[in-house]
Design an enzyme around this catalytic site. Structure first.
Site, PDB file in Angstrom:
ATOM      1  N   ARG A  68       0.832  -1.202   0.000  1.00 18.87           N
ATOM      2  CA  ARG A  68       0.000   0.000   0.000  1.00 18.87           C
ATOM      3  C   ARG A  68       0.870   1.258   0.000  1.00 18.87           C
ATOM      4  O   ARG A  68       2.073   1.195   0.237  1.00 18.87           O
ATOM      5  CB  ARG A  68      -0.915   0.004   1.235  1.00 18.87           C
TER       6      ARG A  68
ATOM      7  N   LYS B 215       2.214   1.575   7.338  1.00 13.73           N
ATOM      8  CA  LYS B 215       2.570   0.680   8.448  1.00 13.73           C
ATOM      9  C   LYS B 215       3.480   1.381   9.441  1.00 13.73           C
ATOM     10  O   LYS B 215       4.104   2.405   9.140  1.00 13.73           O
ATOM     11  CB  LYS B 215       3.301  -0.556   7.917  1.00 13.73           C
TER      12      LYS B 215
ATOM     13  N   TYR C 270      -0.227   4.009  10.907  1.00 18.05           N
ATOM     14  CA  TYR C 270      -0.550   2.982  11.911  1.00 18.05           C
ATOM     15  C   TYR C 270       0.710   2.747  12.732  1.00 18.05           C
ATOM     16  O   TYR C 270       1.802   2.574  12.167  1.00 18.05           O
ATOM     17  CB  TYR C 270      -0.908   1.653  11.229  1.00 18.05           C
TER      18      TYR C 270
ATOM     19  N   HIS D  25       0.347   0.924  16.256  1.00 21.99           N
ATOM     20  CA  HIS D  25       0.077  -0.223  17.138  1.00 21.99           C
ATOM     21  C   HIS D  25       1.148  -0.340  18.213  1.00 21.99           C
ATOM     22  O   HIS D  25       1.735  -1.403  18.431  1.00 21.99           O
ATOM     23  CB  HIS D  25      -0.025  -1.531  16.314  1.00 21.99           C
TER      24      HIS D  25
ATOM     25  N   GLU E 236      -4.746   4.152  14.241  1.00 25.90           N
ATOM     26  CA  GLU E 236      -5.655   3.208  14.911  1.00 25.90           C
ATOM     27  C   GLU E 236      -6.329   3.783  16.154  1.00 25.90           C
ATOM     28  O   GLU E 236      -7.292   3.199  16.644  1.00 25.90           O
ATOM     29  CB  GLU E 236      -4.922   1.892  15.259  1.00 25.90           C
TER      30      GLU E 236
ATOM     31  N   ASP F  36      -5.738 -11.595  14.042  1.00 28.48           N
ATOM     32  CA  ASP F  36      -4.820 -10.576  14.583  1.00 28.48           C
ATOM     33  C   ASP F  36      -5.058 -10.315  16.067  1.00 28.48           C
ATOM     34  O   ASP F  36      -4.228  -9.697  16.726  1.00 28.48           O
ATOM     35  CB  ASP F  36      -4.904  -9.281  13.764  1.00 28.48           C
TER      36      ASP F  36
HETATM   37  N1  LIG Z   1      -7.062 -10.458   9.350  1.00 29.99           N
HETATM   38  C1  LIG Z   1      -7.142  -9.219   8.888  1.00 29.99           C
HETATM   39  O1  LIG Z   1      -6.487  -8.873   7.902  1.00 29.99           O
HETATM   40  C2  LIG Z   1      -8.042  -8.223   9.554  1.00 29.99           C
HETATM   41  C3  LIG Z   1      -8.377  -7.013   8.920  1.00 29.99           C
HETATM   42  C4  LIG Z   1      -9.283  -6.155   9.555  1.00 29.99           C
HETATM   43  C5  LIG Z   1      -9.830  -6.489  10.796  1.00 29.99           C
HETATM   44  N2  LIG Z   1      -9.443  -7.672  11.403  1.00 29.99           N
HETATM   45  C6  LIG Z   1     -10.009  -8.118  12.702  1.00 29.99           C
HETATM   46  O2  LIG Z   1     -11.342  -8.562  12.543  1.00 29.99           O
HETATM   47  C7  LIG Z   1     -11.973  -8.571  13.818  1.00 29.99           C
HETATM   48  C8  LIG Z   1     -13.369  -7.961  13.735  1.00 29.99           C
HETATM   49  O3  LIG Z   1     -13.238  -6.566  13.458  1.00 29.99           O
HETATM   50  P1  LIG Z   1     -14.512  -5.612  13.322  1.00 29.99           P
HETATM   51  O4  LIG Z   1     -13.997  -4.315  12.794  1.00 29.99           O
HETATM   52  O5  LIG Z   1     -15.613  -6.282  12.607  1.00 29.99           O
HETATM   53  O6  LIG Z   1     -14.926  -5.437  14.855  1.00 29.99           O
HETATM   54  P2  LIG Z   1     -16.317  -4.882  15.405  1.00 29.99           P
HETATM   55  O7  LIG Z   1     -16.069  -4.372  16.776  1.00 29.99           O
HETATM   56  O8  LIG Z   1     -16.979  -3.995  14.403  1.00 29.99           O
HETATM   57  O9  LIG Z   1     -17.231  -6.207  15.503  1.00 29.99           O
HETATM   58  C9  LIG Z   1     -17.006  -7.243  16.423  1.00 29.99           C
HETATM   59  C10 LIG Z   1     -18.339  -7.866  16.771  1.00 29.99           C
HETATM   60  O10 LIG Z   1     -18.071  -9.058  17.537  1.00 29.99           O
HETATM   61  C11 LIG Z   1     -19.173  -9.200  18.410  1.00 29.99           C
HETATM   62  N3  LIG Z   1     -18.880 -10.195  19.438  1.00 29.99           N
HETATM   63  C12 LIG Z   1     -18.169 -10.057  20.586  1.00 29.99           C
HETATM   64  N4  LIG Z   1     -18.160 -11.224  21.269  1.00 29.99           N
HETATM   65  C13 LIG Z   1     -18.859 -12.133  20.509  1.00 29.99           C
HETATM   66  C14 LIG Z   1     -19.198 -13.498  20.654  1.00 29.99           C
HETATM   67  N5  LIG Z   1     -18.847 -14.187  21.734  1.00 29.99           N
HETATM   68  N6  LIG Z   1     -19.923 -14.078  19.676  1.00 29.99           N
HETATM   69  C15 LIG Z   1     -20.316 -13.392  18.585  1.00 29.99           C
HETATM   70  N7  LIG Z   1     -20.036 -12.092  18.399  1.00 29.99           N
HETATM   71  C16 LIG Z   1     -19.317 -11.474  19.351  1.00 29.99           C
HETATM   72  C17 LIG Z   1     -19.402  -7.786  18.916  1.00 29.99           C
HETATM   73  O11 LIG Z   1     -20.682  -7.635  19.519  1.00 29.99           O
HETATM   74  C18 LIG Z   1     -19.251  -6.986  17.622  1.00 29.99           C
HETATM   75  O12 LIG Z   1     -20.501  -6.788  16.968  1.00 29.99           O
HETATM   76  C19 LIG Z   1     -11.005  -7.814  14.741  1.00 29.99           C
HETATM   77  O13 LIG Z   1     -10.276  -8.759  15.485  1.00 29.99           O
HETATM   78  C20 LIG Z   1     -10.102  -7.083  13.781  1.00 29.99           C
HETATM   79  O14 LIG Z   1      -8.840  -6.792  14.354  1.00 29.99           O
HETATM   80  C21 LIG Z   1      -8.565  -8.527  10.792  1.00 29.99           C
END
Ligand SMILES: NC(=O)c1ccc[n+]([C@@H]2O[C@H](COP(=O)([O-])OP(=O)(O)OC[C@H]3O[C@@H](n4cnc5c(N)ncnc54)[C@H](O)[C@@H]3O)[C@@H](O)[C@H]2O)c1
Length: 371
Positions: free
Chosen positions: A15, A75, A94, A96, A118, A270
């Site tokens: 990026r 990053k 970012y 972190h 972030e 993550d």
């Molecule tokens: N792998 C990647 O490249 C990448 C990229 C972006 C985000 N992420 C990760 O994805 C994850 C989700 O991010 P987001 O922006 O959607 O977060 P968010 O806060 O918008 O949504 C998380 C949801 O999880 C729900 N939740 C909490 N405990 C729960 C349970 N026991 N059962 C079911 N649902 C539950 C919450 O109520 C909330 O609605 C984060 O860990 C974020 O860091 C990873």
């Protein structure tokens, strides 16, 4: 203001922090933009496009850091960049910090002003510079899941949407936040039978209102998850406990009840992952199999689609970058509290509580600097 846009040098990062369109906007506000040669190539933007937009190219990363009052990056700086960051330089990227102690100490030592994407926060507590990457990862999770469900990729050979006369696949999404909502939209668009689970009733209510008829909402608890995984073809992990590790909603013993060749995509990798068997993978080798279940657990999913990710990120960062360039970090943060939340380290002092708590460092109230 003099702005520098270095190339991203972290492994596999394609990026870029400012697009040619961004350069043109910043120029309109009277700023001078230096872009390191080839910085945009990984995202599909040529040097010529940057020049046409009004940027000046610099051949090296050293010159790009040396000339700039504000550095805009994607990053966190890696070790070879630490010494390039100068006292009083504003670095907008970012960081972190809480998960990276050497970086924290290096930035304290630099005397720079570190404004972290972030932690920029809106009054409703949402994080506008994290949302775009969650949107990318959420949409991508279904695309990747569909791909690895194909037989030659190791999956059970089921088409998400089925065909007339053949049932579609069952997609289970754990977590109905940004990632989960985007995943549900994509899976529903493919014609799959989608179940989305969350522990927040208001969230489920909202999803029930906006989702099409092939999406069911179900309260997330162990019993409901155990029932749903028995017939799931694709399971997407998208939970987040703010500031905490993701809970293991699917444990090792539950894997044997999932159909053979099903695919688990753990976007929450993550934060430790919401499947007990999750371990981080890379785009070079994205999947592994346990008990006949394919795991896709890439920690930086948006990195595979740098064109979309760069545009999504810069759409969100540019308005803040313009405020910082126009007013300077101090006045911009006084005028806009969203930016104030982004301040993590100022002139050697940690001004973000989460970072000082993470490493037992002295904390200085950010307001000390905003007078
Ligand atoms: N792998 C990647 O490249 C990448 C990229 C972006 C985000 N992420 C990760 O994805 C994850 C989700 O991010 P987001 O922006 O959607 O977060 P968010 O806060 O918008 O949504 C998380 C949801 O999880 C729900 N939740 C909490 N405990 C729960 C349970 N026991 N059962 C079911 N649902 C539950 C919450 O109520 C909330 O609605 C984060 O860990 C974020 O860091 C990873």
């Amino acid at each position: 203001m003099i702005i520098g846009v270095p190339s991203e040098i972290k492994n596999n990062e394609n990026r870029v922090a400012v697009t040619p369109a961004g350069v043109s906007e910043l120029k309109k506000h009277g700023h001078t933009i230096y872009v390191q040669s080839s910085a945009g190539v990984g995202s599909g933007f040529s040097d010529d496009e940057y020049i046409a937009a009004g940027a000046t190219l610099l051949p090296t990363i050293e010159e790009t850091y040396a000339i700039a009052e504000m550095i805009i990056k994607v990053k966190e700086p890696i070790e070879s960049e630490y010494a390039l960051i100068k006292k009083d330089q504003l670095v907008f990227t970012y960081f972190h910090f809480a998960s990276h102690e050497p970086l924290t100490h290096a930035m304290i030592k630099s005397g720079a002003i570190c404004l972290a994407y972030e932690t920029v926060e809106k009054s409703d507590r949402s994080l506008p510079l994290l949302v775009p990457m969650s949107e990318v990862a959420g949409r991508m999770s279904v695309q990747e899941g569909a791909k690895f469900l194909e037989k030659p990729m190791g999956g059970r050979g089921i088409l998400l949407g089925g065909v007339p006369g053949v049932k579609p696949a069952n997609v289970l999404i754990l977590g109905g936040g940004i990632v989960g909502t985007q995943a549900a939209k994509m899976a529903a668009g493919f014609g799959a039978r989608v179940t989305i689970m969350d522990v927040s009733i208001p969230r489920l209510r909202q999803l029930d209102d906006i989702m099409p008829a092939n999406v069911d909402t179900v309260y997330s608890n162990e019993y409901n998850i155990r029932e749903a995984i028995k017939k799931a073809d694709l399971i997407i992990g998208a939970v987040l406990i703010p500031g905490g590790k993701a809970p293991h909603l699917i444990t090792r013993d539950m894997l044997k009840t999932i159909p053979r060749g099903a695919v688990l995509v753990d976007v929450a990798v993550d934060q430790g992952g919401c499947f007990e068997t999750t371990r981080p993978t890379t785009h070079a080798d994205p999947t592994y199999e346990i008990d006949g279940v394919i795991h896709y657990t890439v920690a930086n999913m948006p990195g595979a689609v740098p064109y979309t990710s760069t545009l999504a990120l810069t759409n969100a960062t540019l308005p803040y970058a313009i405020q910082l360039a126009n007013k300077g970090w101090k006045q911009a943060s006084i005028d806009n509290h969203e930016l104030k939340h982004g301040l993590n380290i100022i002139e050697g002092k940690v001004v973000y509580k989460g970072v000082s708590d993470a490493f037992g460092l002295p904390y200085t109230n950010v307001n000390e600097f905003l007078k």
